[in-house]
Design an enzyme around this catalytic site. Structure first.
Site, PDB file in Angstrom:
ATOM      1  N   GLU A   1      18.415  16.019  16.903  1.00  7.93           N
ATOM      2  CA  GLU A   1      18.444  16.960  18.014  1.00  7.93           C
ATOM      3  C   GLU A   1      17.071  17.619  18.166  1.00  7.93           C
ATOM      4  OE1 GLU A   1      20.254  17.373  20.385  1.00  7.93           O
ATOM      5  OE2 GLU A   1      19.875  19.379  21.178  1.00  7.93           O
ATOM      6  N   TYR A   2      16.457  17.959  17.024  1.00 13.93           N
ATOM      7  CA  TYR A   2      15.100  18.527  17.059  1.00 13.93           C
ATOM      8  C   TYR A   2      14.158  17.518  17.737  1.00 13.93           C
ATOM      9  CZ  TYR A   2      10.720  20.660  15.611  1.00 13.93           C
ATOM     10  OH  TYR A   2       9.477  21.229  15.627  1.00 13.93           O
TER      11      TYR A   2
ATOM     12  N   SER B   1     -11.694  36.170  -5.742  1.00 15.54           N
ATOM     13  CA  SER B   1     -10.855  35.422  -6.693  1.00 15.54           C
ATOM     14  C   SER B   1     -10.159  36.439  -7.598  1.00 15.54           C
ATOM     15  CB  SER B   1     -11.697  34.444  -7.497  1.00 15.54           C
ATOM     16  OG  SER B   1     -12.853  35.096  -7.921  1.00 15.54           O
TER      17      SER B   1
ATOM     18  N   GLU C   1       4.362  37.095  -8.751  1.00 14.15           N
ATOM     19  CA  GLU C   1       4.740  35.848  -8.065  1.00 14.15           C
ATOM     20  C   GLU C   1       4.058  34.672  -8.773  1.00 14.15           C
ATOM     21  OE1 GLU C   1       2.557  35.246  -4.233  1.00 14.15           O
ATOM     22  OE2 GLU C   1       1.658  37.119  -4.787  1.00 14.15           O
TER      23      GLU C   1
ATOM     24  N   LYS D   1       1.560  31.588  -9.351  1.00  9.81           N
ATOM     25  CA  LYS D   1       0.248  31.229  -8.788  1.00  9.81           C
ATOM     26  C   LYS D   1       0.302  29.741  -8.454  1.00  9.81           C
ATOM     27  CE  LYS D   1      -4.640  31.914  -9.511  1.00  9.81           C
ATOM     28  NZ  LYS D   1      -5.079  30.521  -9.411  1.00  9.81           N
TER      29      LYS D   1
ATOM     30  N   ASP E   1      -0.584  26.061  -7.370  1.00  6.14           N
ATOM     31  CA  ASP E   1      -1.795  25.298  -7.636  1.00  6.14           C
ATOM     32  C   ASP E   1      -2.150  24.477  -6.401  1.00  6.14           C
ATOM     33  OD1 ASP E   1      -3.913  24.501  -9.059  1.00  6.14           O
ATOM     34  OD2 ASP E   1      -2.819  23.255 -10.493  1.00  6.14           O
TER      35      ASP E   1
ATOM     36  N   GLU F   1      -1.519  29.922   0.102  1.00  2.00           N
ATOM     37  CA  GLU F   1      -1.903  28.689  -0.579  1.00  2.00           C
ATOM     38  C   GLU F   1      -1.333  27.487   0.180  1.00  2.00           C
ATOM     39  OE1 GLU F   1      -3.643  29.672  -3.210  1.00  2.00           O
ATOM     40  OE2 GLU F   1      -3.898  27.872  -4.426  1.00  2.00           O
TER      41      GLU F   1
ATOM     42  N   TYR G   1       0.537  34.727   0.460  1.00  2.00           N
ATOM     43  CA  TYR G   1       0.545  35.608  -0.710  1.00  2.00           C
ATOM     44  C   TYR G   1      -0.092  36.966  -0.476  1.00  2.00           C
ATOM     45  CZ  TYR G   1      -4.229  33.846  -1.775  1.00  2.00           C
ATOM     46  OH  TYR G   1      -5.549  33.493  -1.729  1.00  2.00           O
TER      47      TYR G   1
ATOM     48  N   LYS H   1       0.362  42.000  -9.376  1.00  2.00           N
ATOM     49  CA  LYS H   1      -0.328  42.944  -8.490  1.00  2.00           C
ATOM     50  C   LYS H   1       0.294  44.323  -8.602  1.00  2.00           C
ATOM     51  CE  LYS H   1      -1.467  39.487  -5.080  1.00  2.00           C
ATOM     52  NZ  LYS H   1      -1.167  38.860  -3.822  1.00  2.00           N
TER      53      LYS H   1
ATOM     54  N   LYS I   1      -2.669  33.225 -16.837  1.00  2.00           N
ATOM     55  CA  LYS I   1      -2.741  31.763 -16.772  1.00  2.00           C
ATOM     56  C   LYS I   1      -1.825  31.101 -17.808  1.00  2.00           C
ATOM     57  CE  LYS I   1      -5.355  29.831 -14.253  1.00  2.00           C
ATOM     58  NZ  LYS I   1      -6.748  29.704 -13.942  1.00  2.00           N
TER      59      LYS I   1
ATOM     60  N   CYS J   1       6.973 -12.302 -24.405  1.00  2.00           N
ATOM     61  CA  CYS J   1       7.610 -11.023 -24.742  1.00  2.00           C
ATOM     62  C   CYS J   1       7.230 -10.622 -26.174  1.00  2.00           C
ATOM     63  CB  CYS J   1       9.124 -11.171 -24.611  1.00  2.00           C
ATOM     64  SG  CYS J   1      10.021  -9.735 -25.220  1.00  2.00           S
TER      65      CYS J   1
ATOM     66  N   CYS K   1      10.836 -10.985 -28.216  1.00  2.00           N
ATOM     67  CA  CYS K   1      11.582 -12.230 -28.435  1.00  2.00           C
ATOM     68  C   CYS K   1      10.733 -13.477 -28.139  1.00  2.00           C
ATOM     69  CB  CYS K   1      12.851 -12.245 -27.580  1.00  2.00           C
ATOM     70  SG  CYS K   1      12.521 -12.493 -25.836  1.00  2.00           S
TER      71      CYS K   1
ATOM     72  N   CYS L   1      10.490  -9.794 -19.121  1.00  2.00           N
ATOM     73  CA  CYS L   1      10.789 -10.780 -20.152  1.00  2.00           C
ATOM     74  C   CYS L   1      11.928 -11.646 -19.626  1.00  2.00           C
ATOM     75  CB  CYS L   1      11.210 -10.046 -21.425  1.00  2.00           C
ATOM     76  SG  CYS L   1      12.131 -11.107 -22.546  1.00  2.00           S
TER      77      CYS L   1
ATOM     78  N   CYS M   1      17.018 -11.457 -25.757  1.00  2.00           N
ATOM     79  CA  CYS M   1      15.941 -10.579 -26.229  1.00  2.00           C
ATOM     80  C   CYS M   1      16.558  -9.349 -26.891  1.00  2.00           C
ATOM     81  CB  CYS M   1      15.071 -10.166 -25.041  1.00  2.00           C
ATOM     82  SG  CYS M   1      13.829  -8.956 -25.480  1.00  2.00           S
TER      83      CYS M   1
HETATM   84  O1  I6G Z   1      -1.395  36.334  -4.769  1.00  2.00           O
HETATM   85  C1  I6G Z   1      -2.467  35.569  -4.906  1.00  2.00           C
HETATM   86  C2  I6G Z   1      -2.335  34.254  -5.180  1.00  2.00           C
HETATM   87  C3  I6G Z   1      -3.447  33.454  -5.317  1.00  2.00           C
HETATM   88  C4  I6G Z   1      -3.735  36.149  -4.745  1.00  2.00           C
HETATM   89  C5  I6G Z   1      -4.873  35.349  -4.883  1.00  2.00           C
HETATM   90  C6  I6G Z   1      -4.701  33.987  -5.181  1.00  2.00           C
HETATM   91  O2  I6G Z   1      -5.805  33.270  -5.300  1.00  2.00           O
HETATM   92  C7  I6G Z   1      -5.634  31.855  -5.439  1.00  2.00           C
HETATM   93  N1  I6G Z   1      -6.113  35.884  -4.733  1.00  2.00           N
HETATM   94  C8  I6G Z   1      -6.221  37.166  -4.476  1.00  2.00           C
HETATM   95  C9  I6G Z   1      -7.581  37.727  -4.339  1.00  2.00           C
HETATM   96  C10 I6G Z   1      -5.106  37.982  -4.323  1.00  2.00           C
HETATM   97  N2  I6G Z   1      -3.870  37.481  -4.455  1.00  2.00           N
HETATM   98  C11 I6G Z   1      -5.216  39.414  -4.028  1.00  2.00           C
END
Ligand code: I6G
Length: 685
Positions: A37-38, A84, A121, A123, A125, A184, A236, A301, A325, A419, A422, A437, A443
């Protein structure tokens, strides 16, 4: 109304409707119309815009598909530097972070004795980006770059479904005049695996991890390529909002972002003081492997935005936030050797023996190399330094060779012609990457693996018949087929290593007990290629009788949900093999049995119901719970909506539970699920 008016009204209606469905799909995880439908509404909008290109707007959902390729990305200066975060790695660092903040806040006049509230929360990647909206419309998207200047990648970001092209108004129809939001861009692990598998099959670029895949996808000069990549965006930070007051705390600001149309983390939580932070970091680390995306830590935070502003920044980091980390998911180590392992279906798989190395908190000394195509693609040789990745529940994998560290004396990895177990010929079927094999059940490796599968918990569940025991039974020629297990005697067993009279007695009892089983388990236990638990459950539910499955032709098999041409072919080949039919008769002769019933799907007790499973279950896997619910006629969905009949909440259930409660959906725990399954299954037999 003129025809121009009615055209404009229809365009506005289509855009608004598609926008609302996008929001439900990407942010609320609760689509309420079928994809078809979408697609129909989207096609109508596209056709109307093709006839009237002058009426196309920048925020039209059709503008996501990717515009013309760029020559280069423009350099954009961030209005607010993209900082950062500082990093913490242990409890001492966390304690120091809290103590420092308490001291700095006290110096600034923070009320004495008032505990600090934090918002935490995961982080993610991926790649941080900043988005700018004017009058509710996305006008610019920029990478972090060096924090002062980034690259303008607006056209690429427009292709990401979870980035709204147009904001939802806040309550009272207020729309920010300007908004800057950061978040992110990333890929879920499963989307990454699917995309990489396709790339492997097509011989195109394979990425080492979801982060590189996300970054590579955003750096495409042709937005049409980005549009094909399964990217997600999670916000974020609300950096700036003009025209509407920003909430007083970070967690409330995140809720404002959600209302405006952004996806925010499901794992956000507010906690108090050091103890709260420590608990959050520990819990999230425990959940890490089960999350659908890679994370490299937790972001912590200070929740109060006024005190955030008072604390301000140090060098290039906010003083009010940090990252805790987690151990890295990738590590470098040396490939010591490659051995070839023979699996249940005869697949001969190269397994890397590695110099042991710690990856995401676990010491790893083996990794799969999948098949010889993968060895060739990686260009890996014995002696090479390699990057090992261990993320989620998947087996550790070698994702890259560090060519700059290649020693002078590496050795090529050669596929075996025979193999290793066997000595039968190793074959490679046309179009298949896997070596096999040709020894079949001659075997010993295949026999051992087939028996281990037959005895396993999800199959015949023969308690006490572990891998080591099966190895001995095969090596001493006591067991050739699964049916031979049921002919074992006390004398056969007591002669085995680590098998006393009591254990032998227990094993004989367990074998006897396993004879009474369920059809789905029995089908699964046979180890037919690509017939996993869920497929076995579908087959059992469809046929009801084993004989009907045994005699089914291709047309019948293809008519069953979940059975594609490949699985149908595997089933047909299995039941065409006289040796397999003999073993099946033998098993039944030995007393293996199950309740059989003829049933029509419409008569199943859960037909028409949609169930959702969340959190961890203890006494059965999610796949098992899903298979049993489906066998009773239920549909098992991945997200909660108002159409959900029941949510099963295991331990550590998160946002799905909150959502079900807010929608008034019935919620039951694992014990209640087991009780209901048992009652309904008994009623079926
Ligand atoms: O909540 C966050 C997730 C990831 C962040 C963040 C972040 O950097 C990859 N960087 C900052 C500067 C802040 N919150 C305030």
């Amino acid at each position: 109304m003129t025809s121009v008016d009615s055209l404009s009204a229809r365009l506005a209606f289509l855009r608004q409707t598609l926008h609302a469905h996008n929001y439900r799909y990407h942010v609320l995880d609760a689509p309420d119309i079928p994809d078809a439908e979408y697609d129909r509404l989207f096609a109508e909008l596209k056709a109307l815009e093709a006839q009237h290109p002058e009426l196309i707007t920048a925020d039209s959902p059709t503008q996501r598909v990717g515009g013309a390729p760029l020559k280069s990305f423009a350099e954009i200066t961030h209005r607010h530097p993209m900082l950062s975060l500082g990093n913490l790695f242990d409890e001492a660092g966390l304690q120091a972070f809290v103590t420092r903040m308490e001291k700095e806040l006290a110096d600034l006049g923070y009320p004495q004795g008032e505990p600090l509230q934090f918002c935490c929360e995961p982080k993610l990647d991926g790649l941080a980006v900043s988005l700018i909206y004017e009058q509710g419309v996305l006008v610019q998207g920029v990478t972090r770059g060096d924090g002062q200047k980034g690259e303008g990648i607006t056209e690429n970001l427009k292709t990401v479904g979870s980035i709204p092209l147009r904001l939802n108004p806040l309550p009272d129809q207020v729309m920010p005049t300007r908004l800057e939001v950061r978040g992110e861009v990333y890929m879920t692990r499963s989307a990454f695996e699917t995309m990489n598998q396709r790339a492997r099959d097509e011989g195109s670029k394979v990425f080492a991890n979801p982060r590189n895949a996300a970054a590579g996808s955003l750096r495409q000069l042709d937005p049409k390529i980005t549009a094909t990549r399964p990217l997600m965006f999670t916000a974020y930070q609300l950096v700036e909002m003009e025209g509407v007051p920003v909430a007083a705390t970070h967690d409330q600001a995140m809720q404002q972002l959600k209302q405006l149309g952004f996806r925010i983390s499901e794992e956000i939580a507010c906690v108090t003081g050091y103890a709260g932070l420590k608990h959050y970091c520990d819990q999230l680390l425990q959940k890490r492997d089960g999350l659908p995306y890679d994370i490299d830590g937790a972001v912590l935070k200070l929740n109060d935005r006024r005190w955030q502003a008072e604390l301000g920044f140090r060098a290039r980091e906010p003083r009010w936030a940090t990252a805790f980390k987690y151990p890295a998911q990738e590590a470098m180590t040396q490939l010591l050797d490659v051995e070839f392992q023979v699996g249940r279906t005869g697949a001969v798989t190269p397994v890397a023996r590695l110099e042991p190395v710690a990856v995401s908190g676990v010491t790893v000394s083996n990794a799969t190399l999948h098949n010889m195509d993968e060895v060739a693609r990686l260009g890996v040789e014995i002696g090479d330094w390699v990057i090992l990745r261990r993320a989620g529940d998947v087996i550790p994998q070698i994702v890259q060779v560090v060519m700059s560290k290649r020693p002078a004396t590496t050795q090529m990895i050669k596929a075996p012609s025979h193999c290793p177990v066997c000595q039968s010929l190793v074959e490679r079927a046309e179009g298949e990457a896997v070596l096999r094999c040709s020894g079949g059940l001659y075997c010993a490796a295949q026999r051992k693996e087939a028996l281990k599968h037959f005895a396993s918990r999800k199959a015949m569940d023969i308690e006490g018949l572990g891998d080591k025991l099966i190895d001995q039974l095969v090596e001493r020629d006591l067991v050739h087929t699964p049916a031979d297990l049921y002919r074992l005697t006390f004398d056969d067993l007591v002669g085995l290593e680590r098998m006393g009279p009591k254990s032998a007695e227990n094993l004989l009892q367990a074998l006897e007990k396993s004879k009474q089983t369920q059809l789905a388990r029995f089908i699964y236990a046979l180890g037919i290629r690509e017939v996993g638990e869920a497929t076995a459950a579908s087959l059992a539910q469809y046929f009801g009788h084993f004989q009907a499955l045994r005699e089914a032709d291709e047309t019948t098999l293809r008519g069953i949900d979940d059975i594609g041409p490949v699985v149908a072919q595997h089933l047909l080949s299995f039941f065409a093999e006289p040796h397999n039919l003999e073993t099946l008769d033998d098993l039944i002769q030995q007393g293996v049995h199950w309740p059989e019933v003829h049933r029509r799907r419409e008569d199943l007790p859960l037909v028409g119901q949609t169930w959702v499973l969340t959190g961890s279950l203890e006494s059965l896997t999610r796949d098992q719970a899903k298979a049993r619910l489906e066998a009773l006629g239920a549909k098992v969905a991945g997200s909660v909506s108002k159409k959900t009949t029941c949510l099963v909440a295991g331990s550590a259930a998160g946002s799905k539970l909150t959502k079900a409660e807010s929608l008034g959906v019935e919620v039951i725990d694992e014990a209640a699920l087991l009780a209901q399954l048992a009652a309904l299954e008994t009623a079926q037999t």
